[in-house]
Design a protein around this motif. Structure first.
Motif, PDB file in Angstrom:
ATOM      1  N   MET A 410       1.418   3.706  -2.962  1.00  0.00           N
ATOM      2  CA  MET A 410       1.265   4.854  -2.050  1.00  0.00           C
ATOM      3  C   MET A 410       2.444   4.848  -1.073  1.00  0.00           C
ATOM      4  O   MET A 410       2.281   4.558   0.120  1.00  0.00           O
ATOM      5  CB  MET A 410      -0.054   4.764  -1.282  1.00  0.00           C
ATOM      6  N   SER A 411       3.650   5.083  -1.604  1.00  0.00           N
ATOM      7  CA  SER A 411       4.865   5.140  -0.774  1.00  0.00           C
ATOM      8  C   SER A 411       5.052   3.833  -0.005  1.00  0.00           C
ATOM      9  O   SER A 411       5.334   2.805  -0.614  1.00  0.00           O
ATOM     10  CB  SER A 411       4.805   6.337   0.181  1.00  0.00           C
ATOM     11  N   GLU A 412       4.854   3.845   1.287  1.00  0.00           N
ATOM     12  CA  GLU A 412       5.113   2.664   2.111  1.00  0.00           C
ATOM     13  C   GLU A 412       4.000   1.627   2.013  1.00  0.00           C
ATOM     14  O   GLU A 412       4.102   0.547   2.590  1.00  0.00           O
ATOM     15  CB  GLU A 412       5.299   3.073   3.569  1.00  0.00           C
ATOM     16  N   PHE A 413       2.904   1.971   1.320  1.00  0.00           N
ATOM     17  CA  PHE A 413       1.780   1.051   1.172  1.00  0.00           C
ATOM     18  C   PHE A 413       1.486   0.811  -0.305  1.00  0.00           C
ATOM     19  O   PHE A 413       1.832   1.611  -1.170  1.00  0.00           O
ATOM     20  CB  PHE A 413       0.525   1.609   1.852  1.00  0.00           C
ATOM     21  N   VAL A 414       0.816  -0.321  -0.547  1.00  0.00           N
ATOM     22  CA  VAL A 414       0.286  -0.629  -1.874  1.00  0.00           C
ATOM     23  C   VAL A 414      -1.235  -0.636  -1.755  1.00  0.00           C
ATOM     24  O   VAL A 414      -1.800  -1.296  -0.887  1.00  0.00           O
ATOM     25  CB  VAL A 414       0.790  -1.997  -2.378  1.00  0.00           C
ATOM     26  N   ARG A 415      -1.883   0.149  -2.613  1.00  0.00           N
ATOM     27  CA  ARG A 415      -3.338   0.312  -2.548  1.00  0.00           C
ATOM     28  C   ARG A 415      -3.994  -0.683  -3.502  1.00  0.00           C
ATOM     29  O   ARG A 415      -3.667  -0.729  -4.696  1.00  0.00           O
ATOM     30  CB  ARG A 415      -3.711   1.741  -2.918  1.00  0.00           C
ATOM     31  N   VAL A 416      -4.933  -1.484  -2.944  1.00  0.00           N
ATOM     32  CA  VAL A 416      -5.718  -2.428  -3.748  1.00  0.00           C
ATOM     33  C   VAL A 416      -7.182  -2.105  -3.524  1.00  0.00           C
ATOM     34  O   VAL A 416      -7.650  -2.066  -2.378  1.00  0.00           O
ATOM     35  CB  VAL A 416      -5.433  -3.891  -3.340  1.00  0.00           C
TER      36      VAL A 416
END
Length: 508
Positions: A410-416
């Protein structure tokens, strides 16, 4: 206006304004007192100060032309001096100059206007009439001063005198000096009072307000806001004071809330510890009293005692872990972590245990070859273990348990996300589940058990990583816990550490 500007204005007020007002007062008083100045012509107006500093010298200059006019008429023809209309006009002209003419023949007054003055000097006039020659002298008597000029003798034997009342001019001079002094004192007094009032309302009053608020804070009143009087340093200080007051108030409220939460925690933890202890105590007494009289019963009793001891140990471990996290007692070791690789290794360790508990677990890595996050490997492992433990506790009884772990960008984030097919969470409880000691089942005697600290620990760790966490669930259909971690392609380890330090300062 800033304080620096007020100081400059105060200096201007003290130095310039009084000077201007004193000059205005000076010229106004002189022109009012010495009305003769208006008739003196421009050549004498420049010597206005002389009218009060040297009145005799000044009046001599004013009457010089008038005196010469009389002398000219006396020499060139005396018809004007026999004309009463001319004499009246001339007398009116020199009256503003404190001067008068008298025509005396023998001891008889032929012409004169100011009889009060004449009565005072009549007996002296004859001494100044010395033939037909011009003469001048001063008559002084107990502070009464008159300048007498003998203009000359007319053809009929009468004598013409030009008299100037010096006493009247000196009296006006003294009155002018008195008025000037009074004006100076009044101007300085009014300037001082005005400046004092202005400084009081703009400086002293706001400071008094700050002092009062400080006393209120000492008494424990943190709700009274300080009004900002001006947009200056004191106004900024008032804003800072309000911010400090609000911050202290928030700290006190937070402290009260923490104390209340601590009381509730002690009560809840005591209850959670008491329940297994009661069970352990009961089964130990059963062993001591011989109730478990067969090897099978004894093994059963011992198994129950052991499971309750493990339950108590888990509760104490969870409480200790949360306490350390809450007090920032754990130092994070942030690093760039390949999230796909890290989760794959971690799931391999617990897959066998899940299968033994009738659970299936599936990992759905990100389609990218390598996705790195900034995280502490050990603490993130604790997060995943807590979420999987929750899924096991709240599994549905009518179906085989399943857990799906997914990773996405998610762009600047990684979704877990960690998703199960358990009993789910009601809508109204999805926000509260991350509060410490909160349980969807409010009964402390719930057979599900658990400390109520698992999701609180998850939230604390993820937020310390600079991320976010939330729950998505439908009652009876399972629960999904979604976490956002910082993408290493957009942020460095040092920046994440700085975010955590800033978060710690805000919460302090």
């Amino acid at each position: 206006m800033r304080l620096k500007g007020r100081i400059v204005v105060s200096f201007m007020v003290v130095m310039i304004i009084p000077l201007i007002l004193i000059n205005v007062a000076f010229f106004t008083i002189i022109k009012t007192r010495f009305s003769l100045i208006d008739t003196a012509g421009d050549e004498y107006n420049i010597s206005i100060i002389t009218s009060i500093s040297n009145p005799i010298g000044y009046i001599n200059k004013l009457i010089e032309e008038d005196y010469k006019e009389l002398r000219a008429y006396l020499k060139n023809g005396q018809e004007h001096l026999d004309d009463s209309e001319y004499l009246d006009k001339f007398s009116q002209k020199i009256d503003n100059k404190y001067s008068y003419i008298y025509i005396i023949k023998g001891k008889q007054l032929i012409y004169g206007k100011n009889m009060e003055l004449y009565d005072k000097i009549e007996y002296e006039l004859y001494d100044y009439a010395i033939g037909s020659d011009e003469s001048m002298g001063y008559f002084e008597n107990n502070g009464f001063n008159v300048m007498v000029r003998h203009v000359g003798t007319l053809t009929d034997g009468s004598n013409l005198f030009f008299v100037t009342n010096i006493s009247e001019l000196e009296t006006e001079s003294k009155l002018a000096w008195g008025q000037l002094t009074a004006s100076f004192v009044l101007i300085m007094l009014l300037t001082g009072l005005t400046l004092s009032y202005w400084l009081y309302t703009s400086v002293a009053k706001p400071i008094d307000s700050l002092r009062k608020s400080a006393k209120d804070i000492i008494k424990g009143d943190f709700n009274t806001e300080i009004k900002r009087h001006k947009r200056d340093e004191i106004g900024e200080l008032a804003d800072d004071f309000n911010n400090v007051r609000e911050h202290i108030n928030e700290l006190l409220e937070d402290n009260i809330s923490k104390k209340q939460n601590m009381k509730e925690m002690v009560v809840n933890i005591s209850h959670d510890l008491k329940t297994p202890l009661t069970v352990i105590k009961g089964y130990v007494e059963g062993l001591r009293e011989g109730v478990a009289n067969t090897p099978e019963k004894q093994n059963k009793y011992l198994s129950i005692i052991y499971s309750k001891a493990v339950e108590m140990n888990s509760l104490i471990d969870a409480l200790s872990a949360y306490a350390k996290l809450d007090m920032d007692g754990i130092s994070y070791n942030f690093m760039e972590l390949d999230i796909n690789e890290h989760l794959t290794e971690g799931l391999d360790e617990i897959k066998t245990d899940l299968e033994m508990n009738n659970f299936e677990i599936y990992f759905h890595p990100c389609i990218e070859e390598r996705v790195s996050v900034i995280a502490d490997a050990a603490q993130f492992k604790r997060v995943i273990n807590n979420l999987i433990s929750n899924s096991k506790k709240y599994a549905a009884k009518d179906r085989k348990g399943r857990i799906d772990i997914r990773v996405g960008l998610m762009s600047e984030f990684v979704r877990v996300s960690v998703e199960d097919n358990g009993i789910g969470i009601p809508k109204e409880a999805q926000v509260k589940v991350f509060e410490r000691l909160y349980r969807v089942d409010e009964s402390r005697n719930s057979k599900i058990g658990g400390s109520g600290l698992g999701l609180a620990i998850v939230k604390k760790i993820i937020e310390d990583h600079g991320g976010r966490v939330w729950a998505e669930s439908n009652r009876g259909q399972g629960t999904k816990i979604v976490m956002l971690l910082r993408n290493a392609d957009f942020i460095s380890v040092r920046e994440v550490e700085e975010l955590r330090r800033q978060k710690g300062k805000i919460n302090a």
